[in-house]
Design an enzyme around this catalytic site. Structure first.
Site, mmCIF file in Angstrom:
data_model
loop_
_atom_site.group_PDB
_atom_site.id
_atom_site.type_symbol
_atom_site.label_atom_id
_atom_site.label_comp_id
_atom_site.label_asym_id
_atom_site.label_seq_id
_atom_site.Cartn_x
_atom_site.Cartn_y
_atom_site.Cartn_z
ATOM 1 N N TRP A 358 22.591 3.948 -79.642
ATOM 2 C CA TRP A 358 23.208 2.760 -79.029
ATOM 3 C C TRP A 358 22.914 2.698 -77.531
ATOM 4 C CZ3 TRP A 358 28.233 2.490 -76.155
ATOM 5 C CH2 TRP A 358 28.636 3.758 -75.681
ATOM 6 N N ASP A 359 22.420 3.793 -76.986
ATOM 7 C CA ASP A 359 22.038 3.857 -75.573
ATOM 8 C C ASP A 359 21.120 2.687 -75.204
ATOM 9 O OD1 ASP A 359 22.755 6.343 -76.652
ATOM 10 O OD2 ASP A 359 21.690 7.484 -75.133
ATOM 11 N N GLU A 489 33.019 11.413 -77.673
ATOM 12 C CA GLU A 489 32.808 12.253 -78.861
ATOM 13 C C GLU A 489 33.680 13.503 -78.860
ATOM 14 O OE1 GLU A 489 28.565 12.771 -78.813
ATOM 15 O OE2 GLU A 489 28.237 10.943 -79.990
ATOM 16 N N LYS A 601 34.866 12.926 -72.913
ATOM 17 C CA LYS A 601 33.458 13.253 -72.653
ATOM 18 C C LYS A 601 32.779 12.141 -71.851
ATOM 19 C CE LYS A 601 29.162 14.217 -75.171
ATOM 20 N NZ LYS A 601 28.451 14.042 -76.424
ATOM 21 N N GLN A 602 33.094 10.890 -72.191
ATOM 22 C CA GLN A 602 32.396 9.777 -71.544
ATOM 23 C C GLN A 602 33.275 8.534 -71.614
ATOM 24 O OE1 GLN A 602 29.793 10.241 -75.134
ATOM 25 N NE2 GLN A 602 28.982 8.314 -74.363
HETATM 26 C C1 BGC Z 1 26.575 10.770 -76.293
HETATM 27 C C2 BGC Z 1 26.242 9.530 -77.108
HETATM 28 C C3 BGC Z 1 24.780 9.202 -76.902
HETATM 29 C C4 BGC Z 1 23.901 10.412 -77.207
HETATM 30 C C5 BGC Z 1 22.449 10.161 -76.875
HETATM 31 C C6 BGC Z 1 25.656 11.903 -76.694
HETATM 32 O O1 BGC Z 1 25.928 13.029 -75.930
HETATM 33 O O2 BGC Z 1 27.909 11.153 -76.516
HETATM 34 O O3 BGC Z 1 27.026 8.439 -76.689
HETATM 35 O O4 BGC Z 1 24.424 8.138 -77.717
HETATM 36 O O5 BGC Z 1 24.326 11.503 -76.444
HETATM 37 O O6 BGC Z 1 22.295 9.896 -75.519
#
Ligand code: BGC
Length: 769
Positions: A358-359, A489, A601-602
């Site tokens: 989804w990035d 996550e 985490k984000q």
């Molecule tokens: C992130 C995801 C992301 C993936 C690839 C993961 O660490 O939590 O949101 O899509 O990395 O960049």
């Protein structure tokens, strides 16, 4: 001499000093590529120290059989791996019969690497002391052509302080494997090797997927710039084909190898077509020079920089970082092939397998909209459109019907290929990022026809998925979404993740609005589409009902949206109060401990606020930002940029600046202690967003660009260009004046701090800020 410094320079990454423990990190940082292929900065000569050999080809992957402890129904059969391809850069060297290997030499006197981002050139220079006071000086240069997508070039020079015997073998090594292979299998089969004076190539076929690739090389040898005639003997063994030469290198003379190489594939995957293409390239290279190829390569880079450079004056560290980010993004994806995409690690490492996350929609598409013509974004949207059938199959496998589409979290060809249940089955918010990208494209370009042409099919598939994925809670008298993982996550299998619920509400409404737009603007085409998709009125009614009645939890006392059910039952100890030695948490804590903790985490709630900012008032944005920032550890590279943009909006410029530094220098300064595995390419688009949407405060509203400029104290001025609706807008501002000029048509306006500005006859405008 064992130090390690990346010097600050506006256009270059410079490493000075030899540190054998940092080799893997630098291999990532100095990676080069051209969108079609790319490689880590491995040494040309043999190296027995710790290294991750990596050379990759866009779109070539291996479906590595899933490995899990306990199989769950619905798991994908494989995890697609970007394959480590045959190595064409290698040059083995013996000096007076002793192998040149930096891991083994007595003394490294000098070691320096430079990545010139303006020109796309990777250079290395070192000098070593061998036995009997033999001093050897090496200088190498390497680039991967931005003009000719199958061609890479190396110039490798050797000088010594006395006469020596040099044995030198440029080679192709085909005994390669992936570090992250699930079953220690080799992914390639070597089909044929051809090695003659004029033609050196290896034909390899990927097991299972059957991709065919030719790796080729061509080498010339020069003594003090005089080309040696037929210097090589062609040899081969079970791991390499090589061109061997023995020379006496006189003291003070320079022996230079010029080596070209790369990969040739063809869409039709037929050996004879690929070989013909390779022969043509080899014939061309017969008379090509390193310098000529380099010249045309730098012209391509000049064009890229002309459109996408960002100039920050007053802060070289930030200047270097943003250019590094833009440089790596352009090396990863060129926008000319709808089958390729931005991989989170690009061509710089293996981790993350797969290519598309989804990035792309959440981070990379806005970067492409701003710096490239719209057709580049269209290619990225079409990538998903072309995979819609697979998204429908994917949903079917999980029990959904009636054309419901669940796009994969990780994919190479449209099939889901990630197999951690919490990500594969639960991180379903990705569907909404794909819908958001369609919205973003139409808002940015004004191209509403895209909806009826392609966009709506995707939106309807996604909305059908949500209509089946929500549950109706009698108790709450609301639609709820259970058992998900949000962008954060560090929480799995949670209920009512605010971000997922809110973005679903938005997505259903956007689909309905898009249907109305199509009905109005393209009535006939819409009729046909509606027939094809069998859109029923009751479905539309249901989507509206869900959109209006989805459960969105807010803590009224604190004024914040609740990240998920139960979040406030956690032990809410702020990140600042944690012992720093525990960070990053994912390298120090058990997963169980992470899941119980409040650490994020984000950006999660804040990701939603970022996407749908106009729906919330500033007071509410502030409360949510101030609350969630305190619990966010930013252990995903995708996180600090979003917080930074919101901080800018709230006028917290210095916090925004700190977050920007973290986002943009994540790899250069190795904040998350994982640069060895490769670079965080997709989050580099987030650094660009921080400048454009954060410090310049750019938004697209009602078909115009709006700016709210605010610079960090340290920055004297900022300059960048935006490609918007047929015009290139050059934006420049300092702490007090904002200027904008256009290159084509002045018949438009912009807004700066809500003030409408028109353009004069020289297509210029300015205002004090
Ligand atoms: C992130 C995801 C992301 C993936 C690839 C993961 O660490 O939590 O949101 O899509 O990395 O960049």
């Amino acid at each position: 001499m064992e130090t390690h410094i990346h010097k600050i320079n506006p256009w270059k990454i410079i490493e000075v000093g030899w540190n054998r423990n940092k080799i893997k990190g630098s291999e990532s940082i100095f990676s080069i590529g051209n969108g079609a292929m790319g490689q880590r900065a491995n040494f040309e000569e043999d190296f027995s120290g710790k290294s991750l050999q990596g050379s990759y080809i866009g779109g070539i992957y291996y479906p590595d059989k899933t490995k899990v402890g306990w199989w769950k129904n619905g798991y994908p059969e494989y995890f697609a791996k970007v394959i480590n391809a045959p190595n064409w850069i290698g040059i083995s060297i013996l000096i007076d019969s002793i192998p040149l290997d930096l891991n083994k030499v007595n003394r490294v006197e000098k070691f320096e690497r430079i990545l010139d981002m303006k020109k796309g050139l990777y250079e290395r220079a070192f000098s070593i002391k061998m036995k009997d006071d033999l001093e050897v000086e090496i200088k190498s240069k390497r680039f991967i052509s931005m003009k000719k997508k199958s061609v890479g070039a190396i110039s490798f020079k050797i000088r010594c302080n006395r006469d020596v015997k040099i044995s030198l073998s440029p080679y192709i090594g085909f005994d390669v494997s992936n570090d992250d292979s699930n079953w220690d299998e080799k992914f390639w089969e070597t089909k044929e090797k051809i090695n003659t004076q004029n033609k050196s190539l290896v034909k390899s076929k990927v097991k299972k997927t059957g991709f065919k690739v030719i790796t080729y090389m061509k080498a010339n040898l020069y003594d003090n710039n005089v080309k040696l005639e037929k210097p090589f003997k062609a040899k081969s063994n079970s791991k390499k084909i090589l061109l061997e030469s023995e020379q006496i290198l006189k003291r003070g003379h320079t022996l230079k190898v010029v080596k070209f190489g790369g990969y040739v594939t063809s869409e039709c995957n037929e050996w004879n077509k690929i070989e013909n293409k390779t022969t043509k390239i080899l014939n061309y290279l017969e008379n090509a020079s390193f310098e000529d190829l380099y010249r045309e390569h730098t012209l391509e880079w000049a064009k890229i920089w002309e459109q996408s450079d960002i100039k920050i004056s007053g802060d070289n560290k930030s200047q270097q970082a943003i250019r590094f980010n833009i440089f790596q993004l352009n090396q990863t994806y060129r926008g000319d092939n709808p089958n390729l995409n931005f991989g989170p690690k690009g061509f710089t490492g293996e981790k993350y397998g797969g290519s598309t996350y989804w990035d792309t929609e959440a981070y990379c598409i806005p970067f492409c909209l701003g710096t490239k013509p719209p057709k580049v974004t269209l290619n990225l949207l079409n990538y998903r459109y072309l995979q819609l059938d697979k998204a429908i199959d994917n949903a079917k496998k999980l029990g959904f019907e009636n054309g419901a589409a669940l796009f994969p979290m990780v994919t190479m060809n449209g099939e889901e290929c990630h197999n951690e249940w919490e990500i594969t089955f639960e991180e379903i918010h990705r569907n909404n990022a794909i819908a958001f990208a369609i919205f973003n494209y139409t808002r940015y370009t004004g191209d509403l026809k895209y909806l009826v042409d392609k966009g709506l099919e995707v939106l309807v598939g996604i909305s059908r998925f949500w209509a089946q994925r929500v549950s109706y809670s009698e108790k709450k008298n609301k639609y709820v979404i259970l058992g998900v993982t949000g962008p954060n996550e560090y929480e799995n299998n949670i209920n009512n993740n605010w971000y997922t619920n809110y973005s679903t509400k938005w997505c259903l409404k956007f689909t309905l609005d898009s249907i109305n737009i199509c009905k109005k603007n393209n009535a006939n085409s819409f009729k046909e589409l509606s027939k094809k998709l069998k859109i029923k009125k009751y479905e539309l009614d249901l989507w509206l009902k869900i959109s209006k009645n989805i459960y969105l939890n807010k803590d009224e006392e604190l004024g914040v949206f609740v990240q998920q059910d139960g979040f406030f039952d956690k032990d809410l100890k702020e990140v600042d109060k944690l012992d720093y030695s525990q960070r990053p948490l994912n390298q120090n804590w058990s997963w169980d401990r992470i899941l119980r903790s409040p650490y994020i985490k984000q950006a999660d709630v804040l990701q939603g606020i970022y996407f749908f900012e106009d729906k919330f008032d500033t007071k509410s944005i502030k409360k949510n930002y101030e609350f969630y920032e305190k619990f966010t550890v930013h252990e995903s590279s995708l996180s600090p940029c979003i917080h930074s943009i919101i901080a800018c909006k709230l006028g917290k410029i210095e916090s925004a600046y700190d977050l920007f530094k973290r986002a943009s220098r994540l790899d250069l300064d190795d904040y998350n202690k994982e640069v060895e595995e490769g670079l965080h390419i997709t989050s580099m688009a987030g650094s660009w967003l921080t400048i454009v949407e954060g410090f310049a405060g750019m938004r697209v509203r009602n078909n115009s660009l709006h700016f709210t400029p605010r610079l960090p104290k340290k920055w004297k001025s900022l300059l960048f260009k935006i490609n918007f609706r047929g015009n290139i807008y050059t934006i420049k501002f300092n702490q007090s004046v904002f200027q904008c000029s256009l290159n084509f048509n002045q018949d438009c306006f912009i807004y700066v701090n809500k003030k409408r500005l028109t353009f004069d006859n020289n297509r210029k405008t300015h205002t004090s800020i």
